[in-house]
Design a protein around this motif. Structure first.
Motif, PDB file in Angstrom:
ATOM      1  N   SER A   1       0.803  -1.310  -0.130  1.00  0.00           N
ATOM      2  CA  SER A   1      -0.130   0.001  -0.216  1.00  0.00           C
ATOM      3  C   SER A   1       0.891   1.373  -0.110  1.00  0.00           C
ATOM      4  CB  SER A   1      -0.736   0.033   1.433  1.00  0.00           C
ATOM      5  OG  SER A   1      -0.313  -0.215   2.535  1.00  0.00           O
ATOM      6  N   ALA A   2       2.180   1.140   0.440  1.00  0.00           N
ATOM      7  CA  ALA A   2       3.029   2.213   0.363  1.00  0.00           C
ATOM      8  C   ALA A   2       4.642   2.107   0.810  1.00  0.00           C
ATOM      9  CB  ALA A   2       2.738   3.144   1.825  1.00  0.00           C
ATOM     10  N   GLY A   3       5.396   2.799   0.425  1.00  0.00           N
ATOM     11  CA  GLY A   3       6.777   2.478   0.473  1.00  0.00           C
ATOM     12  C   GLY A   3       7.005   2.013   2.127  1.00  0.00           C
ATOM     13  N   GLN A   4       6.323   2.546   2.905  1.00  0.00           N
ATOM     14  CA  GLN A   4       6.584   2.437   4.411  1.00  0.00           C
ATOM     15  C   GLN A   4       6.161   0.904   4.645  1.00  0.00           C
ATOM     16  OE1 GLN A   4       8.428   5.024   5.439  1.00  0.00           O
ATOM     17  NE2 GLN A   4       7.537   4.826   7.392  1.00  0.00           N
ATOM     18  N   ALA A   5       5.071   0.489   4.109  1.00  0.00           N
ATOM     19  CA  ALA A   5       4.825  -0.840   4.320  1.00  0.00           C
ATOM     20  C   ALA A   5       5.522  -1.704   3.594  1.00  0.00           C
ATOM     21  CB  ALA A   5       3.135  -1.235   3.595  1.00  0.00           C
TER      22      ALA A   5
ATOM     23  N   ILE B   1      19.239   7.463   5.895  1.00  0.00           N
ATOM     24  CA  ILE B   1      17.934   6.856   5.132  1.00  0.00           C
ATOM     25  C   ILE B   1      16.879   7.831   5.263  1.00  0.00           C
ATOM     26  CG2 ILE B   1      18.775   4.618   5.504  1.00  0.00           C
ATOM     27  CD1 ILE B   1      16.691   4.328   7.952  1.00  0.00           C
ATOM     28  N   TYR B   2      15.866   7.914   4.638  1.00  0.00           N
ATOM     29  CA  TYR B   2      14.681   8.442   4.682  1.00  0.00           C
ATOM     30  C   TYR B   2      14.116   8.447   6.082  1.00  0.00           C
ATOM     31  CZ  TYR B   2       9.654   9.327   3.361  1.00  0.00           C
ATOM     32  OH  TYR B   2       8.363   9.926   3.435  1.00  0.00           O
ATOM     33  N   GLY B   3      13.639   9.772   6.233  1.00  0.00           N
ATOM     34  CA  GLY B   3      13.408   9.954   7.903  1.00  0.00           C
ATOM     35  C   GLY B   3      12.133   9.084   8.353  1.00  0.00           C
TER      36      GLY B   3
ATOM     37  N   GLY C   1      20.950   7.603  -0.984  1.00  0.00           N
ATOM     38  CA  GLY C   1      20.053   8.029   0.318  1.00  0.00           C
ATOM     39  C   GLY C   1      19.083   9.285   0.018  1.00  0.00           C
ATOM     40  N   ASN C   2      17.917   9.219   0.892  1.00  0.00           N
ATOM     41  CA  ASN C   2      16.897  10.441   0.470  1.00  0.00           C
ATOM     42  C   ASN C   2      16.898  11.095   2.156  1.00  0.00           C
ATOM     43  OD1 ASN C   2      14.941  12.557   0.123  1.00  0.00           O
ATOM     44  ND2 ASN C   2      13.357  10.633  -0.188  1.00  0.00           N
ATOM     45  N   PRO C   3      17.103  12.287   2.232  1.00  0.00           N
ATOM     46  CA  PRO C   3      17.561  13.354   1.392  1.00  0.00           C
ATOM     47  C   PRO C   3      18.970  13.633   1.511  1.00  0.00           C
ATOM     48  CG  PRO C   3      16.926  14.382   3.687  1.00  0.00           C
ATOM     49  CD  PRO C   3      16.859  13.199   3.724  1.00  0.00           C
TER      50      PRO C   3
ATOM     51  N   VAL D   1      18.069  -3.502   0.520  1.00  0.00           N
ATOM     52  CA  VAL D   1      18.478  -2.065  -0.019  1.00  0.00           C
ATOM     53  C   VAL D   1      16.946  -1.601  -0.617  1.00  0.00           C
ATOM     54  CG1 VAL D   1      19.728  -0.688  -1.878  1.00  0.00           C
ATOM     55  CG2 VAL D   1      20.880  -2.748  -0.654  1.00  0.00           C
ATOM     56  N   ASP D   2      16.827  -0.319  -0.230  1.00  0.00           N
ATOM     57  CA  ASP D   2      15.726   0.608  -0.557  1.00  0.00           C
ATOM     58  C   ASP D   2      16.394   1.268  -1.873  1.00  0.00           C
ATOM     59  OD1 ASP D   2      14.047   2.644  -1.054  1.00  0.00           O
ATOM     60  OD2 ASP D   2      13.238   2.669   0.943  1.00  0.00           O
ATOM     61  N   ASN D   3      15.569   1.149  -3.015  1.00  0.00           N
ATOM     62  CA  ASN D   3      16.323   1.488  -4.123  1.00  0.00           C
ATOM     63  C   ASN D   3      15.285   2.645  -4.977  1.00  0.00           C
ATOM     64  OD1 ASN D   3      18.272   1.286  -6.316  1.00  0.00           O
ATOM     65  ND2 ASN D   3      16.856   0.037  -7.642  1.00  0.00           N
TER      66      ASN D   3
ATOM     67  N   HIS E   1      11.145  -0.639  -2.539  1.00  0.00           N
ATOM     68  CA  HIS E   1      10.522   0.753  -3.142  1.00  0.00           C
ATOM     69  C   HIS E   1       9.535   1.419  -2.549  1.00  0.00           C
ATOM     70  CE1 HIS E   1      12.992   0.897  -6.669  1.00  0.00           C
ATOM     71  NE2 HIS E   1      13.104  -0.434  -6.784  1.00  0.00           N
ATOM     72  N   SER E   2       9.698   2.546  -2.555  1.00  0.00           N
ATOM     73  CA  SER E   2       8.109   3.631  -2.559  1.00  0.00           C
ATOM     74  C   SER E   2       8.025   3.749  -3.952  1.00  0.00           C
ATOM     75  CB  SER E   2       8.771   4.864  -1.955  1.00  0.00           C
ATOM     76  OG  SER E   2       7.570   5.761  -2.001  1.00  0.00           O
ATOM     77  N   THR E   3       7.128   3.034  -4.639  1.00  0.00           N
ATOM     78  CA  THR E   3       6.730   3.125  -6.038  1.00  0.00           C
ATOM     79  C   THR E   3       6.200   4.775  -6.173  1.00  0.00           C
ATOM     80  OG1 THR E   3       4.482   2.004  -5.919  1.00  0.00           O
ATOM     81  CG2 THR E   3       6.402   0.903  -6.433  1.00  0.00           C
ATOM     82  N   THR E   4       5.886   5.172  -4.961  1.00  0.00           N
ATOM     83  CA  THR E   4       5.070   6.484  -5.021  1.00  0.00           C
ATOM     84  C   THR E   4       6.298   7.626  -5.839  1.00  0.00           C
ATOM     85  OG1 THR E   4       4.577   6.073  -2.741  1.00  0.00           O
ATOM     86  CG2 THR E   4       4.279   8.335  -3.401  1.00  0.00           C
ATOM     87  N   LYS E   5       7.359   7.238  -5.980  1.00  0.00           N
ATOM     88  CA  LYS E   5       8.280   8.304  -6.411  1.00  0.00           C
ATOM     89  C   LYS E   5       8.543   8.171  -7.893  1.00  0.00           C
ATOM     90  CE  LYS E   5       8.557   9.387  -2.132  1.00  0.00           C
ATOM     91  NZ  LYS E   5       9.487   8.861  -1.029  1.00  0.00           N
ATOM     92  N   TRP E   6       9.784   7.624  -8.300  1.00  0.00           N
ATOM     93  CA  TRP E   6      10.005   7.500  -9.713  1.00  0.00           C
ATOM     94  C   TRP E   6       9.085   6.653 -10.507  1.00  0.00           C
ATOM     95  CZ3 TRP E   6      12.447  12.084 -10.370  1.00  0.00           C
ATOM     96  CH2 TRP E   6      13.677  12.234  -9.571  1.00  0.00           C
TER      97      TRP E   6
END
Ligand SMILES: *Cc1c(COP(=O)(O)O)cnc(C)c1O
Length: 427
Positions: free
Chosen positions: A82-86, A108-110, A156-158, A181-183, A203-208
């Motif tokens: 449902s989300a990258g967090q999940a 890493i992402y906050g 790494g984001n950000p 690895v979060d890509n 992945h957070s597919t929300t992004k690219w």
């Protein structure tokens, strides 16, 4: 299906129309699947059949996206969430239980930092955060007998640190744990972590992957090479009988797709963090143009980084594709096709100048997002991190003047002109 080059797979993997059927992947919007005898349904519950049963556990449109993403990452299977967090949550819950330990990069992402440091901690799973640029001997000290996974982001984001895959995969192998690895920020077009020693990609597919800011989503891709039996004492969930499936042993029965089968059978079943068919469909469409977008994002970001670096009102610029950047050599090695679309920079004059600059922009939008085709900017000190004192912001790597830019696919000339006029007006 035959294997094609990456660009072709982006357009053709995951779905092929039969004669007279829709040319484009259809949205199958429903919850359940009809059967004509109890025996077939019983097979579904025993994991003897991989057919669809109930959409929390999988559905045709979501399944097409999973197949496509697994192909693009070079993995054996994928699970959409449902989300990258999940995606990061269920990956860790699939490996760890109460009393276990994770070693994670601190760059890493906050949201992931909070997930590990607050929510997983409450469940009895502890995380030690390490400086990913520290020497291998330093990072090695963070591992304990109960360590079950090593986690990092390819880009790494950000903070925009590029991961030294060689070092991290060596550490994971020594410890006998999977490298996760979060890509998200690189995307499989720019970097394929499984080729550099990662075992699981998230992945957070929300992004690219989506790329058009329409759909929140996540993905887990399995590499299929990790030998769970070799470290059987560490990973009972993968090798020992599962009481909720009549004593089935995931690794023994499903081999190189055992990790994803267990994610579906246990995590989607019990937690329900499933992607919707609509979001899967939009993300599937987004991936069609991933190579074109990532090329343009990277090219525009590089040019904008160069422009900002030479601007008299700009103090500093961070972009790993920029000569002289701390991670330039790693970017050349692991992101040879481009360093993605995110950069950060500081306007001379601190926080006030940063806020003023943002207000002057006309084309670029102030949004809490990266990965959109539209150029997006954010001033963390006055938005996402505004609750923190300036001192705490600096400790977290957020300088008061820092502006994060996700450079879009617009004409480069228009983006530069917008930044130029906005900088010009800063007093
Ligand atoms: C955004 C992001 C996430 C979280 O993804 P959501 O889809 O927002 O839940 C995780 N990792 C990275 C690197 C991200 O950029």
């Amino acid at each position: 299906m035959k294997d094609y080059r990456f660009e072709t797979e982006c357009i053709h993997a995951g779905y092929k129309a039969e004669s007279g059927q829709p040319q484009v992947l259809p949205i199958v919007q429903n919850t359940t699947y009809r059967y004509y005898n109890g025996e077939d349904v019983a097979k579904l519950f025993d994991l003897e059949s991989a057919d669809f049963m109930y959409s929390r556990l999988g559905s045709p449109t979501v399944s097409a996206l999973e197949e496509k993403m697994a192909k693009l990452e070079g993995g054996t299977a994928g699970i959409a969430t449902s989300a990258g967090q999940a995606a990061n949550l269920i990956t860790m819950l699939n490996i760890c239980q109460c009393g276990d330990h994770i070693v994670s990069s601190s760059a890493i992402y906050g949201g992931t930092h909070n997930l590990f440091n607050v929510t997983l901690k409450k469940m009895g799973i502890e995380t030690t955060f390490v400086d990913q640029d520290a020497p291998i001997e330093e990072i090695r000290k963070a591992f304990k007998p109960n360590t079950k996974a090593l986690f990092a982001e390819s880009l790494g984001n950000p903070a925009l640190c590029v991961l030294d895959f060689e070092k991290f995969s060596t550490l994971a192998k020594e410890a006998g744990v999977p490298l996760v690895v979060d890509n998200t920020l690189a995307s499989p077009y720019l970097c394929r972590p499984l080729e550099h020693g990662a075992d699981i990609v998230t992945h957070s597919t929300t992004k690219w992957a989506d790329g058009h800011a329409t759909s929140v989503g996540g993905m887990v891709v399995e590499g299929g090479n990790f030998d769970w039996n070799k470290y059987a004492d560490k990973f009972p969930g993968m090798v020992e009988p599962d009481e909720s499936y009549h004593g089935l042993k995931f690794y023994e029965k499903f081999g190189n797709t055992a990790f994803c089968t267990k994610l579906r059978a246990q995590m989607l079943r019990d937690l329900g963090c499933t992607m919707s068919p609509m979001n899967a469909w939009l993300t599937f469409q987004g991936l069609d143009t991933l190579p074109l977008r990532m090329e343009r994002h990277s090219e525009n970001a590089y040019k904008l980084a160069k422009f900002l670096e030479n601007h008299p009102k700009v103090d500093w610029v961070i972009y790993p594709g920029l000569e002289g950047n701390k991670h330039y050599e790693l970017a050349k090695k692991y992101l040879p096709k481009g360093a993605s679309g995110v950069l950060s920079f500081g306007v001379k004059g601190g926080r006030k100048a940063g806020e003023e600059f943002l207000e002057n922009l006309e084309l670029a939008s102030i949004v809490v997002h990266v990965g959109d085709i539209r150029t997006s900017v954010l001033h963390p000190a006055s938005t996402t991190h505004r609750q923190l004192s300036e001192e705490d912001q600096i400790k977290g790597g957020i300088r008061p003047e820092l502006i994060r830019v996700s450079v879009g696919c617009e004409s480069y000339e228009d983006i530069e002109a917008d930044f130029a006029q906005a900088l010009e007006k800063v007093k």
